[in-house]
Design a protein around this motif. Structure first.
Motif, PDB file in Angstrom:
ATOM      1  N   UNK A  10       0.805  -1.217   0.000  1.00 12.70           N
ATOM      2  CA  UNK A  10       0.000   0.000   0.000  1.00 12.70           C
ATOM      3  C   UNK A  10       0.835   1.262   0.000  1.00 12.70           C
ATOM      4  N   UNK A  11       2.025   1.189  -0.614  1.00 18.96           N
ATOM      5  CA  UNK A  11       2.891   2.358  -0.699  1.00 18.96           C
ATOM      6  C   UNK A  11       3.622   2.702   0.586  1.00 18.96           C
ATOM      7  N   UNK A  12       3.579   1.829   1.594  1.00 12.97           N
ATOM      8  CA  UNK A  12       4.204   2.093   2.883  1.00 12.97           C
ATOM      9  C   UNK A  12       5.116   0.944   3.273  1.00 12.97           C
ATOM     10  N   UNK A  13       6.278   1.287   3.841  1.00 14.52           N
ATOM     11  CA  UNK A  13       7.181   0.266   4.343  1.00 14.52           C
ATOM     12  C   UNK A  13       6.730  -0.180   5.730  1.00 14.52           C
ATOM     13  N   UNK A  14       6.649  -1.491   5.929  1.00 18.68           N
ATOM     14  CA  UNK A  14       6.127  -2.068   7.163  1.00 18.68           C
ATOM     15  C   UNK A  14       6.998  -3.257   7.557  1.00 18.68           C
ATOM     16  N   UNK A  15       6.704  -3.833   8.710  1.00 19.69           N
ATOM     17  CA  UNK A  15       7.290  -5.132   9.057  1.00 19.69           C
ATOM     18  C   UNK A  15       6.199  -6.018   9.627  1.00 19.69           C
ATOM     19  N   UNK A  16       6.426  -7.331   9.498  1.00 19.29           N
ATOM     20  CA  UNK A  16       5.402  -8.240   9.980  1.00 19.29           C
ATOM     21  C   UNK A  16       5.801  -9.686   9.860  1.00 19.29           C
ATOM     22  N   UNK A  17       4.841 -10.551  10.131  1.00 19.42           N
ATOM     23  CA  UNK A  17       5.060 -11.993  10.112  1.00 19.42           C
ATOM     24  C   UNK A  17       4.562 -12.574   8.802  1.00 19.42           C
ATOM     25  N   UNK A  18       5.369 -13.445   8.221  1.00 20.79           N
ATOM     26  CA  UNK A  18       5.003 -14.136   6.993  1.00 20.79           C
ATOM     27  C   UNK A  18       4.491 -15.516   7.396  1.00 20.79           C
ATOM     28  N   UNK A  19       3.220 -15.774   7.142  1.00 21.78           N
ATOM     29  CA  UNK A  19       2.599 -17.022   7.574  1.00 21.78           C
ATOM     30  C   UNK A  19       1.894 -17.688   6.404  1.00 21.78           C
ATOM     31  N   UNK A  20       1.471 -18.927   6.606  1.00 23.26           N
ATOM     32  CA  UNK A  20       0.738 -19.641   5.558  1.00 23.26           C
ATOM     33  C   UNK A  20      -0.591 -18.967   5.245  1.00 23.26           C
ATOM     34  N   UNK A  22      -1.075 -15.708   5.265  1.00 27.89           N
ATOM     35  CA  UNK A  22      -0.838 -14.387   4.705  1.00 27.89           C
ATOM     36  C   UNK A  22       0.151 -13.601   5.538  1.00 27.89           C
ATOM     37  N   UNK A  23       0.163 -12.297   5.332  1.00 23.46           N
ATOM     38  CA  UNK A  23       1.129 -11.417   5.976  1.00 23.46           C
ATOM     39  C   UNK A  23       0.435 -10.630   7.083  1.00 23.46           C
ATOM     40  N   UNK A  24       0.987 -10.700   8.280  1.00 21.50           N
ATOM     41  CA  UNK A  24       0.440  -9.993   9.434  1.00 21.50           C
ATOM     42  C   UNK A  24       1.268  -8.737   9.664  1.00 21.50           C
ATOM     43  N   UNK A  25       0.625  -7.590   9.596  1.00 23.12           N
ATOM     44  CA  UNK A  25       1.310  -6.309   9.757  1.00 23.12           C
ATOM     45  C   UNK A  25       1.541  -6.036  11.239  1.00 23.12           C
ATOM     46  N   UNK A  26       2.717  -6.363  11.716  1.00 24.15           N
ATOM     47  CA  UNK A  26       3.042  -6.135  13.121  1.00 24.15           C
ATOM     48  C   UNK A  26       3.428  -4.685  13.393  1.00 24.15           C
ATOM     49  N   UNK A  27       3.922  -3.979  12.380  1.00 25.13           N
ATOM     50  CA  UNK A  27       4.296  -2.575  12.584  1.00 25.13           C
ATOM     51  C   UNK A  27       3.090  -1.732  12.958  1.00 25.13           C
ATOM     52  N   UNK A  28       1.904  -2.119  12.491  1.00 26.26           N
ATOM     53  CA  UNK A  28       0.686  -1.388  12.843  1.00 26.26           C
ATOM     54  C   UNK A  28       0.231  -1.686  14.271  1.00 26.26           C
ATOM     55  N   UNK A  29       0.671  -2.809  14.819  1.00 26.14           N
ATOM     56  CA  UNK A  29       0.231  -3.238  16.151  1.00 26.14           C
ATOM     57  C   UNK A  29       1.263  -2.943  17.239  1.00 26.14           C
ATOM     58  N   UNK A  30       2.520  -2.717  16.832  1.00 23.47           N
ATOM     59  CA  UNK A  30       3.588  -2.449  17.796  1.00 23.47           C
ATOM     60  C   UNK A  30       4.298  -1.159  17.378  1.00 23.47           C
ATOM     61  N   UNK A  31       3.570  -0.080  17.433  1.00 25.47           N
ATOM     62  CA  UNK A  31       4.078   1.196  16.908  1.00 25.47           C
ATOM     63  C   UNK A  31       5.234   1.763  17.726  1.00 25.47           C
ATOM     64  N   UNK A  37      14.741  -3.252  13.286  1.00 30.98           N
ATOM     65  CA  UNK A  37      15.988  -2.931  14.001  1.00 30.98           C
ATOM     66  C   UNK A  37      15.686  -2.571  15.462  1.00 30.98           C
ATOM     67  N   UNK A  38      14.641  -1.774  15.690  1.00 31.14           N
ATOM     68  CA  UNK A  38      14.269  -1.413  17.058  1.00 31.14           C
ATOM     69  C   UNK A  38      13.663  -2.605  17.803  1.00 31.14           C
ATOM     70  N   UNK A  39      12.957  -3.460  17.083  1.00 29.05           N
ATOM     71  CA  UNK A  39      12.433  -4.687  17.705  1.00 29.05           C
ATOM     72  C   UNK A  39      13.590  -5.529  18.237  1.00 29.05           C
ATOM     73  N   UNK A  40      14.624  -5.681  17.420  1.00 25.72           N
ATOM     74  CA  UNK A  40      15.790  -6.464  17.827  1.00 25.72           C
ATOM     75  C   UNK A  40      16.497  -5.806  19.000  1.00 25.72           C
ATOM     76  N   UNK A  41      16.648  -4.502  18.949  1.00 22.20           N
ATOM     77  CA  UNK A  41      17.325  -3.787  20.036  1.00 22.20           C
ATOM     78  C   UNK A  41      16.589  -3.967  21.362  1.00 22.20           C
TER      79      UNK A  41
END
Length: 288
Positions: A10-20, A22-31, A37-41
């Motif tokens: 949708x024109x936006x860079x995000x991060x999430x989980x790749x599952x059977x 589909x794709x779960x947008x975790x960036x929208x849920x863990x703002x 990189x910040x998740x890892x930190x």
């Protein structure tokens, strides 16, 4: 465990989980964490991979474009000549060195899974190198080998694409041939690191247009993961999100007689047990 990726949708860079499902947008849920990189930190990568199970998919798998998993890493450090057969390719009669050979790559020299590698007009000698990636989770300096694996957050894959004649443009460095824009790839995702058994004997292979070109196992690496982390952290402070590319087996195109370079339309697949398949095609750089 779910795999975590950085992607555009949708024109936006995000991060999430790749599952059977589909794709779960975790960036929208863990703002509170703008990127992986910040998740890892925060030490939260495994937590997010597990908690993703509770969410419905936000995008179908074919609706996203993969980016490299860690946006703007502070360091991408690559290990050269880290498998015995690769060392023998040099035909210099020398045993494996006591310490790893290292070089640096810039983030913009890589694309994500599914994006094409770009062959530049300066040279037709685009080559492939399939490799295992480790991503640093806990930073440190002068890390002991006994503690080294505790500093790994995740695993991924790399096609460490190289412009071969440009690694010989000067007397002793390879920087130029390793850093043309968009000549390599990292991905498709991050697999959270669990324990040493996960990395002890990974089967790694590279195929070009379905033909097996490279094949080896991490149990045969000259410099194992512990040694690599300890050695690098001797001279530089490793930080969360740093990427270490751990070396390629024998069988790159430069070693054929005559050499076989990648050309537009080729498809390269790097595959490793427990991680997945990193797939890219090849295009010529568009004229300005």
């Amino acid at each position: 465990m779910n795999r975590l990726a950085t992607f555009t949708a949708g024109g936006k860079t995000r991060y999430g989980a790749i599952t059977d499902k589909g794709v779960i947008d975790l960036s929208a849920r863990y703002s509170q964490w703008p990127t992986l990189r910040e998740v890892i930190e925060a030490g939260a990568l495994r937590r997010l991979a597990e908690e993703a199970e509770a969410f419905a998919a936000d995008f179908p798998l074919d609706a996203i474009a993969y980016d490299i998993p860690i946006p703007s890493p502070e360091k991408i450090i690559c290990v050269g000549v880290n498998y015995p057969d690769r060392n023998e390719e040099y035909k210099d009669g020398q045993a494996a060195p006591a310490n790893p050979s290292l070089f640096i790559r810039f983030p913009r020299s890589f694309v994500g899974h599914g994006a094409p590698l770009v062959r530049p007009p300066e040279s037709p000698q685009l080559d492939y190198e399939g490799e295992i990636v480790i991503v640093i989770g806990k930073g440190g300096r002068r890390i002991a080998e006994t503690e080294a694996l505790g500093h790994i957050a995740a695993l991924s894959l790399c096609n460490e694409g190289t412009i071969r004649d440009w690694v010989r443009h000067a007397k002793f460095n390879v920087t130029q041939g390793k850093n043309f824009d968009c000549t390599g790839s990292i991905g498709p995702w991050l697999v959270p690191f669990t324990d040493e058994a996960q990395i002890a004997d990974i089967a790694l292979s590279t195929r070009v247009n379905g033909e097996l070109r490279q094949q080896d196992r991490t149990s045969r690496m000259i410099f194992p993961f512990r040694k690599i982390i300890t050695y690098i952290s001797t001279f530089t402070t490793l930080v969360p999100g740093d990427i270490i590319v751990t070396g390629t087996p024998t069988g790159a195109g430069a070693r054929f007689d005559p050499p076989v370079w990648l050309k537009p339309g080729d498809v390269i697949e790097v595959e490793a047990d427990g991680i997945g398949v990193l797939r890219n095609s090849v295009v010529d750089e568009a004229a300005p």
